[in-house]
Write a protein that holds these residues in place. Structure first.
Motif, PDB file in Angstrom:
ATOM      1  N   PHE A  76      39.903   8.093  86.510  1.00 47.83           N
ATOM      2  CA  PHE A  76      39.328   7.276  85.433  1.00 47.83           C
ATOM      3  C   PHE A  76      39.277   8.091  84.149  1.00 47.83           C
ATOM      4  O   PHE A  76      38.907   9.272  84.163  1.00 47.83           O
ATOM      5  N   PHE A  77      39.654   7.435  83.039  1.00 46.72           N
ATOM      6  CA  PHE A  77      39.496   8.041  81.713  1.00 46.72           C
ATOM      7  C   PHE A  77      39.204   6.940  80.708  1.00 46.72           C
ATOM      8  O   PHE A  77      39.860   5.899  80.700  1.00 46.72           O
ATOM      9  N   ARG A  78      38.177   7.163  79.861  1.00 47.30           N
ATOM     10  CA  ARG A  78      37.858   6.220  78.796  1.00 47.30           C
ATOM     11  C   ARG A  78      37.794   6.945  77.463  1.00 47.30           C
ATOM     12  O   ARG A  78      37.201   8.030  77.362  1.00 47.30           O
ATOM     13  N   LEU A  79      38.390   6.322  76.436  1.00 48.24           N
ATOM     14  CA  LEU A  79      38.309   6.792  75.056  1.00 48.24           C
ATOM     15  C   LEU A  79      37.495   5.775  74.285  1.00 48.24           C
ATOM     16  O   LEU A  79      37.866   4.599  74.206  1.00 48.24           O
ATOM     17  N   ASP A  80      36.353   6.220  73.718  1.00 46.71           N
ATOM     18  CA  ASP A  80      35.397   5.299  73.106  1.00 46.71           C
ATOM     19  C   ASP A  80      34.938   5.836  71.753  1.00 46.71           C
ATOM     20  O   ASP A  80      35.044   7.034  71.470  1.00 46.71           O
ATOM     21  N   ARG A  81      34.400   4.933  70.941  1.00 41.69           N
ATOM     22  CA  ARG A  81      33.891   5.325  69.626  1.00 41.69           C
ATOM     23  C   ARG A  81      32.705   6.280  69.742  1.00 41.69           C
ATOM     24  O   ARG A  81      32.502   7.130  68.873  1.00 41.69           O
ATOM     25  N   ASP A  82      31.915   6.125  70.801  1.00 38.39           N
ATOM     26  CA  ASP A  82      30.833   7.060  71.074  1.00 38.39           C
ATOM     27  C   ASP A  82      31.407   8.252  71.832  1.00 38.39           C
ATOM     28  O   ASP A  82      31.874   8.095  72.967  1.00 38.39           O
ATOM     29  N   PRO A  83      31.421   9.453  71.231  1.00 34.03           N
ATOM     30  CA  PRO A  83      32.019  10.609  71.919  1.00 34.03           C
ATOM     31  C   PRO A  83      31.437  10.874  73.295  1.00 34.03           C
ATOM     32  O   PRO A  83      32.141  11.363  74.184  1.00 34.03           O
ATOM     33  N   SER A  84      30.156  10.539  73.504  1.00 34.82           N
ATOM     34  CA  SER A  84      29.545  10.760  74.814  1.00 34.82           C
ATOM     35  C   SER A  84      30.060   9.776  75.857  1.00 34.82           C
ATOM     36  O   SER A  84      29.938  10.020  77.059  1.00 34.82           O
ATOM     37  N   ARG A  85      30.616   8.657  75.397  1.00 33.29           N
ATOM     38  CA  ARG A  85      31.195   7.689  76.336  1.00 33.29           C
ATOM     39  C   ARG A  85      32.685   7.946  76.562  1.00 33.29           C
ATOM     40  O   ARG A  85      33.300   7.328  77.425  1.00 33.29           O
ATOM     41  N   THR A  86      33.261   8.828  75.766  1.00 34.98           N
ATOM     42  CA  THR A  86      34.627   9.276  76.036  1.00 34.98           C
ATOM     43  C   THR A  86      34.551  10.303  77.160  1.00 34.98           C
ATOM     44  O   THR A  86      34.013  11.393  76.986  1.00 34.98           O
ATOM     45  N   HIS A  87      35.039   9.937  78.331  1.00 35.29           N
ATOM     46  CA  HIS A  87      34.883  10.823  79.478  1.00 35.29           C
ATOM     47  C   HIS A  87      35.953  10.510  80.519  1.00 35.29           C
ATOM     48  O   HIS A  87      36.583   9.460  80.492  1.00 35.29           O
ATOM     49  N   TRP A  88      36.145  11.464  81.419  1.00 31.79           N
ATOM     50  CA  TRP A  88      37.079  11.280  82.520  1.00 31.79           C
ATOM     51  C   TRP A  88      36.373  11.653  83.815  1.00 31.79           C
ATOM     52  O   TRP A  88      35.368  12.370  83.818  1.00 31.79           O
ATOM     53  N   ASP A  89      36.912  11.135  84.903  1.00 31.84           N
ATOM     54  CA  ASP A  89      36.289  11.414  86.192  1.00 31.84           C
ATOM     55  C   ASP A  89      37.304  11.196  87.312  1.00 31.84           C
ATOM     56  O   ASP A  89      38.161  10.315  87.226  1.00 31.84           O
ATOM     57  N   VAL A  90      37.206  12.027  88.333  1.00 37.10           N
ATOM     58  CA  VAL A  90      37.917  11.774  89.580  1.00 37.10           C
ATOM     59  C   VAL A  90      36.957  10.967  90.452  1.00 37.10           C
ATOM     60  O   VAL A  90      36.038  11.520  91.064  1.00 37.10           O
ATOM     61  N   ARG A  91      37.144   9.663  90.439  1.00 35.18           N
ATOM     62  CA  ARG A  91      36.253   8.804  91.220  1.00 35.18           C
ATOM     63  C   ARG A  91      36.374   9.111  92.710  1.00 35.18           C
ATOM     64  O   ARG A  91      35.389   9.203  93.427  1.00 35.18           O
ATOM     65  N   GLU A  92      37.632   9.252  93.170  1.00 38.21           N
ATOM     66  CA  GLU A  92      37.859   9.587  94.564  1.00 38.21           C
ATOM     67  C   GLU A  92      39.114  10.450  94.691  1.00 38.21           C
ATOM     68  O   GLU A  92      40.122  10.187  94.037  1.00 38.21           O
ATOM     69  N   LEU A  93      39.040  11.452  95.522  1.00 35.47           N
ATOM     70  CA  LEU A  93      40.182  12.269  95.921  1.00 35.47           C
ATOM     71  C   LEU A  93      39.795  12.933  97.235  1.00 35.47           C
ATOM     72  O   LEU A  93      39.138  13.975  97.245  1.00 35.47           O
ATOM     73  N   TYR A  94      40.149  12.283  98.328  1.00 35.87           N
ATOM     74  CA  TYR A  94      39.693  12.797  99.614  1.00 35.87           C
ATOM     75  C   TYR A  94      40.746  12.594 100.704  1.00 35.87           C
ATOM     76  O   TYR A  94      41.598  11.705 100.626  1.00 35.87           O
ATOM     77  N   TYR A  95      40.667  13.464 101.688  1.00 33.25           N
ATOM     78  CA  TYR A  95      41.498  13.395 102.888  1.00 33.25           C
ATOM     79  C   TYR A  95      40.665  12.764 103.997  1.00 33.25           C
ATOM     80  O   TYR A  95      39.495  13.110 104.186  1.00 33.25           O
ATOM     81  N   GLN A  96      41.266  11.826 104.741  1.00 31.00           N
ATOM     82  CA  GLN A  96      40.558  11.146 105.823  1.00 31.00           C
ATOM     83  C   GLN A  96      41.383  11.186 107.089  1.00 31.00           C
ATOM     84  O   GLN A  96      42.609  10.995 107.065  1.00 31.00           O
ATOM     85  N   SER A  97      40.720  11.459 108.207  1.00 29.82           N
ATOM     86  CA  SER A  97      41.381  11.510 109.508  1.00 29.82           C
ATOM     87  C   SER A  97      40.537  10.747 110.518  1.00 29.82           C
ATOM     88  O   SER A  97      39.313  10.951 110.607  1.00 29.82           O
TER      89      SER A  97
END
Length: 397
Positions: A76-97
């Motif tokens: 996830f990545f958002r570019l917004d007029r409010d610099p604090s709302r401009t942010h990125w995140d790895v919502r999920e990155l996992y291995y499952q067995s």
């Protein structure tokens, strides 16, 4: 970033050991254009009223061994007029067995618990993405190791080990839905000397018993929401406490009725409290003979935190309706009102969505605050922040 790098190295080692013919993968990329318009003049200096933004949501899924092993990624990545709302995140990155009745996963993951529409008391694993949504339903990816055992008759047992707590981000100086004092993410302190690196543990049991779906959970570690104290000069003291939380969620399906309950008891050195939310939903199905469903919802919320709560749902009632057209465009509408039983404050809400073709979705969200009482610790800061949000989502592939 070190955590993600180690995880990627482990994933690469696992994948390269597989036969190419046994691998199956899916790639998706979603782009969202959003415009939020706040309908009243700002309450605090520096705030803006119009916020255009753009967001990107890439996802990747890879499986092998007939789906018993997989890699899951959501970014996830958002570019917004409010610099604090401009942010990125790895919502999920996992291995499952999956090994028989055992399910193992390791990485950054989102886990949701709860049944109530407007308040998710038991949902404690992930940090809330505060700048992304008003209702707190958007979550940050949580580093964890999870082990789940599914039995034939005794339900499902899960254990969660979480080595790191993620901080909550608040709106910046330009942003709305904030306090008079701008809260920087790194200004909040911790009760634990290990700060965000304190090791957290959670347990959950869930089961179906007849028409009942029940879940019992326990969490011990650094709380995901900070405790707030407002000083006489208007400044804010806030920190993340170490908590014990026991939770119960219950849903009973009885013909067209859904009966719902969530309740928690939380202990911290500074405060013990009980909170609960109870509700019902009744669905009138296929009203027009073409698939139209209309649901009537009612919920009651109680929270015993008083002035330390980062919530406005202390003694409130929600009444609303959910409309699902069940048409080829997947059109749906959810609307309702939250009434404060103590002081008469009201929050009206509406959410609507409709798909156009196979690649476009149009969404509307509105939150309208009315008659907000001065003694509302949270909402009094937001009393001029009624907004309407329009977004268009397209799926590039």
């Amino acid at each position: 970033m070190k955590y993600v790098t180690v995880l990627l190295s482990l994933i690469a080692t696992t994948i390269f050991g597989q036969e190419e013919s046994s691998l199956y993968q899916e790639v998706e990329f979603e782009v969202e254009g959003e415009f939020r318009s706040f309908l009243q003049d700002p309450l605090f200096d520096g705030q803006e009223s119009q916020f255009p933004s753009i967001a990107f949501r890439p996802s990747y899924y890879l499986e092998w061994r007939d789906g018993y092993e997989s890699i899951n990624f959501d970014g996830f990545f958002r570019l917004d007029r409010d610099p604090s709302r401009t942010h990125w995140d790895v919502r999920e990155l996992y291995y499952q067995s999956v090994r028989g009745k055992w399910d193992f996963s390791f990485g950054l993951k989102k886990v949701f618990w709860g049944v109530i529409e407007t308040n998710h008391l038991v949902d404690i694993i992930n940090q809330t993405d505060q700048v992304e949504s008003f209702d707190g339903e958007q979550k940050l990816g949580q580093p964890m190791a999870q082990v789940t055992l599914t039995t034939d008759n005794a339900g499902t047992f899960s254990v969660f080990y979480m080595p790191y707590q993620r901080r909550r981000t608040f709106a910046g100086e330009k942003g709305r839905l904030r306090f008079g004092t701008v809260i920087a993410e790194d200004e909040l302190t911790y009760e634990s000397s290990a700060e965000e690196w304190r090791q957290d543990l959670a347990l959950r049991w869930s089961h179906y018993v007849g028409v009942s779906d029940i879940g019992v959970s326990y969490f011990y570690g650094t709380g995901r929401e900070p405790l707030f104290a407002f000083t006489a000069d208007g400044s804010i003291n806030a920190f993340y406490p170490v908590i014990h939380q026991a939770g119960l969620d219950l849903q009973i399906t009885q013909n067209a009725f859904l009966w719902k309950l969530e309740s928690i008891y939380r202990h911290a050195d500074i405060q013990d409290f009980l909170a609960l939310s109870a509700g019902l939903e009744y669905t009138f199905s296929n009203i027009n003979g073409k698939g139209l469903d209309i649901g009537a919802l009612a919920e009651y919320h109680y929270d015993g935190r008083d002035e330390l709560a980062l919530t406005a749902l202390e003694s409130d009632v929600f009444v609303g309706s959910r409309v699902a057209f069940n048409d080829p465009n997947d059109t749906s509408i959810l609307g309702g009102t939250i009434f404060d039983l103590d002081n008469g404050s009201k929050v009206y809400s509406i959410e609507a969505s409709r798909r156009f073709g196979s690649l476009w979705t149009f969404n509307i969200e509105g939150r309208f605050l009315s008659s907000i009482a001065e003694d509302e610790l949270i909402l009094s800061n937001f009393r001029n922040d009624s907004f309407l949000k329009l977004s268009v989502v397209t799926y590039l592939f």
